[in-house]
Design an enzyme around this catalytic site. Structure first.
Site, PDB file in Angstrom:
ATOM      1  N   GLY A 508       0.827  -1.204   0.000  1.00 33.28           N
ATOM      2  CA  GLY A 508       0.000   0.000   0.000  1.00 33.28           C
ATOM      3  C   GLY A 508       0.859   1.251   0.000  1.00 33.28           C
ATOM      4  O   GLY A 508       1.898   1.315  -0.659  1.00 33.28           O
ATOM      5  N   GLU A 532      20.564  -5.872 -21.714  1.00 35.49           N
ATOM      6  CA  GLU A 532      20.843  -7.167 -22.355  1.00 35.49           C
ATOM      7  C   GLU A 532      19.837  -7.475 -23.462  1.00 35.49           C
ATOM      8  O   GLU A 532      19.541  -8.636 -23.740  1.00 35.49           O
ATOM      9  CB  GLU A 532      20.838  -8.300 -21.312  1.00 35.49           C
ATOM     10  CG  GLU A 532      21.796  -8.112 -20.159  1.00 35.49           C
ATOM     11  CD  GLU A 532      23.238  -8.379 -20.500  1.00 35.49           C
ATOM     12  OE1 GLU A 532      23.493  -8.851 -21.629  1.00 35.49           O
ATOM     13  OE2 GLU A 532      24.108  -8.105 -19.665  1.00 35.49           O
TER      14      GLU A 532
END
Length: 548
Positions: A508, A532
């Site tokens: 939250g 990558e």
């Protein structure tokens, strides 16, 4: 919540469902190939025009391969007598959810959904096995029971048996303890202060053999498998992705030298890499090139027994305090594509915070980043930087791109492993918070949607694991695995981001506070879909491979 959580004939159902989705994939591949083929060859222009359909095919193929590996994992565990209730629930939920997504839509990103209709085919009615798994596979009852079992198994390295052998699990335990004791307690502080990972951690990793894990024993390494590298990367990245990524630099450099180096270069460099005496960095990317390495402009000109380098590089990880660069530069100035590129083992003096680049001919500055800290990112300028002629990799010009491509399989497997580690960290942090935090008189984990998030994290982490382990197995057995490694990286990155995002949601408002480590995990997870090979590039590469 009604009904039994576990299907009685699960393994048979999973086996029966696979041929249907495999046939669907083959139909989709044939349909797309027909649309992008000109004069008997796949047209790059047509493939780009059909990019959404092509990437949908890549995701479909990734899901089919994932289900195939999950069924294989379950079969091995069943044979060994280790296929318990938790493993069965993971398999069932994975099949139920992924089959439903194959038929309804696979999320490529938050706003992009891949559907087989995009590829130009229509879905028929599902077979009985597929229908039953979709209907009764990923149910509230199954998710609730899985989370109950997860709560009963606190402290386990994996939720569900990994399927790996005892030796690999011993390696996992060793590095899990190291991550828990030496990395995790300090990771958030390093991130918040944007600090380099302390050298005592680097030295400890060297003593444990991380930098020589897969280097052959004749060159001072341990000569272990890529599977061992995956397990080590998983556990270290679970502690902190920066620590899990330290070995990547050495892995790439060693693979380059093993595949493309001369005997003299192997003898000179590999023992020092294996021991951690020297730390390498990969220097490939340039401003405005990104994934288009063939268009690199940094040039190297021969001058006697040296090469003189001019140009600019960017997004160079751990550039300052390393000793050698695997440097990709253009040596044939008449070319404009990959054919004129060469790879160098360029020595440099390690820098300090005050003077990051003391080597003559080099300048650079730090790029401040959202996450993936601990090694720092840099821009580098070369202006008359000199490299010994003997440090041209392989002693042959024009082979740099080919040499680099030989490392892609290992690099993608390693990146998938890092993604699994980040996802596992998110799951553990999210689950701990959900058990400790009370709202409306009970723990958050007692609410079905919170528990459901945790269940799906565990399921998808196992799916990504099995795809990654399979890729590593293929690599270890000398089989081509660029396709599977790319799929593992593609899926693993999405799984890590979803796990981090959902774990933050469980926190939250506290998850939005910098003091909570889930805020760091979210930032770290975000890079996995970018570096990558960005997810879009990865999907394009997979599609091209499927269609060729």
């Amino acid at each position: 919540m009604t009904g039994q959580p576990l299907l009685g004939d699960l393994l048979t159902l999973a086996s029966d469902a696979l041929p249907e989705v495999e046939a669907l994939f083959e139909t989709a591949r044939s349909a797309l190939k027909e649309r992008v083929t000109t004069d008997g060859k796949v047209s790059s222009k047509a493939l780009e025009e059909e990019q959404f359909a092509a990437h949908a095919l890549s995701w479909l193929a990734t899901y089919v391969e994932s289900l195939r590996q999950m069924r294989a994992w379950a079969g091995r565990l069943e044979t060994e007598g280790r296929f318990g209730e938790m493993e069965a629930l993971i398999l069932q939920i994975a099949f139920g959810e992924y089959l439903a997504q194959i038929r309804g839509g696979i999320p490529m990103s938050q706003t992009e959904t891949a559907r087989v209709q995009d590829i130009g085919i229509e879905l028929g009615h599902p077979g009985e096995a597929v229908r039953r798994l979709i209907q009764a596979g990923n149910t509230p009852a199954a998710r609730a029971r899985l989370v109950a079992l997860m709560r009963d198994n606190h402290g386990r390295a994996t939720f569900g048996a990994s399927g790996l052998d005892e030796e690999l699990e011993m390696i996992r335990d060793q590095f899990r303890r190291f991550a828990d004791e030496r990395v995790a307690p300090h990771a958030h502080g390093w991130h918040m202060r944007d600090e380099l990972i302390p050298m005592e951690i680097v030295e400890a990793l060297a003593e444990m053999g991380v930098f020589g894990l897969t280097i052959p024993e004749e060159f001072g390494g341990f000569g272990l498998s890529k599977a061992s590298m995956v397990v080590v990367s998983e556990e270290l990245s679970r502690g902190y992705i920066g620590v899990g990524s330290l070995g990547t630099r050495s892995e790439i450099a060693a693979e380059l030298i093993l595949c493309g180096g001369t005997d003299a270069q192997k003898a000179a460099w590999l023992p020092k890499l294996a021991s951690g005496e020297i730390l390498p960095t990969a220097v490939f990317t340039e401003p405005n090139t990104g994934s288009d390495l063939g268009s690199l402009r940094t040039r190297a000109v021969k001058d006697g027994d040296e090469w003189v380098v001019h140009g600019n590089k960017t997004w160079i990880t751990h550039a300052a305090r390393t000793h050698v660069m695997t440097l990709l530069a253009r040596t044939d100035l008449e070319t404009t594509d990959y054919r004129g590129l060469s790879m160098f083992l360029a020595e440099k003096v390690p820098g300090t915070d005050a003077d990051p680049f003391p080597t003559p001919g080099m300048t650079g500055g730090e790029i401040e980043v959202l996450g993936y800290r601990g090694m720092k990112e840099y821009e580098i300028g070369f202006d008359g930087f000199r490299v010994k002629a003997e440090n041209l990799l392989g002693g042959v010009e024009g082979q740099g791109f080919k040499q680099l491509m030989q490392t892609f399989e290992s690099a993608r497997i390693q990146t998938a492993a890092r993604a699994i580690g980040v996802a596992q960290n998110a799951l553990e942090v999210g689950m701990q918070y959900a058990e400790e935090r009370k709202q409306f008189g009970k723990a958050l984990i007692e609410f079905p949607r919170v528990a459901g998030k945790l269940a799906m994290m565990a399921v998808e982490i196992m799916v990504a694991r099995q795809l990654t382990y399979h890729s590593a197995w293929e690599k270890d057995h000398g089989q081509r695995c660029d396709l599977e490694a790319g799929m593992a990286k593609l899926l693993g990155a999405r799984v890590a981001w979803a796990a981090a995002d959902n774990a933050l949601q469980i926190h939250g408002g506290n998850g939005f506070a910098l003091e909570y480590q889930i805020s760091r995990i979210l930032c770290d997870a975000r890079i996995l879909n970018i570096f990558e090979g960005a997810a879009e590039i990865q999907a394009q590469v997979i599609a091209r491979r499927l269609l060729d």
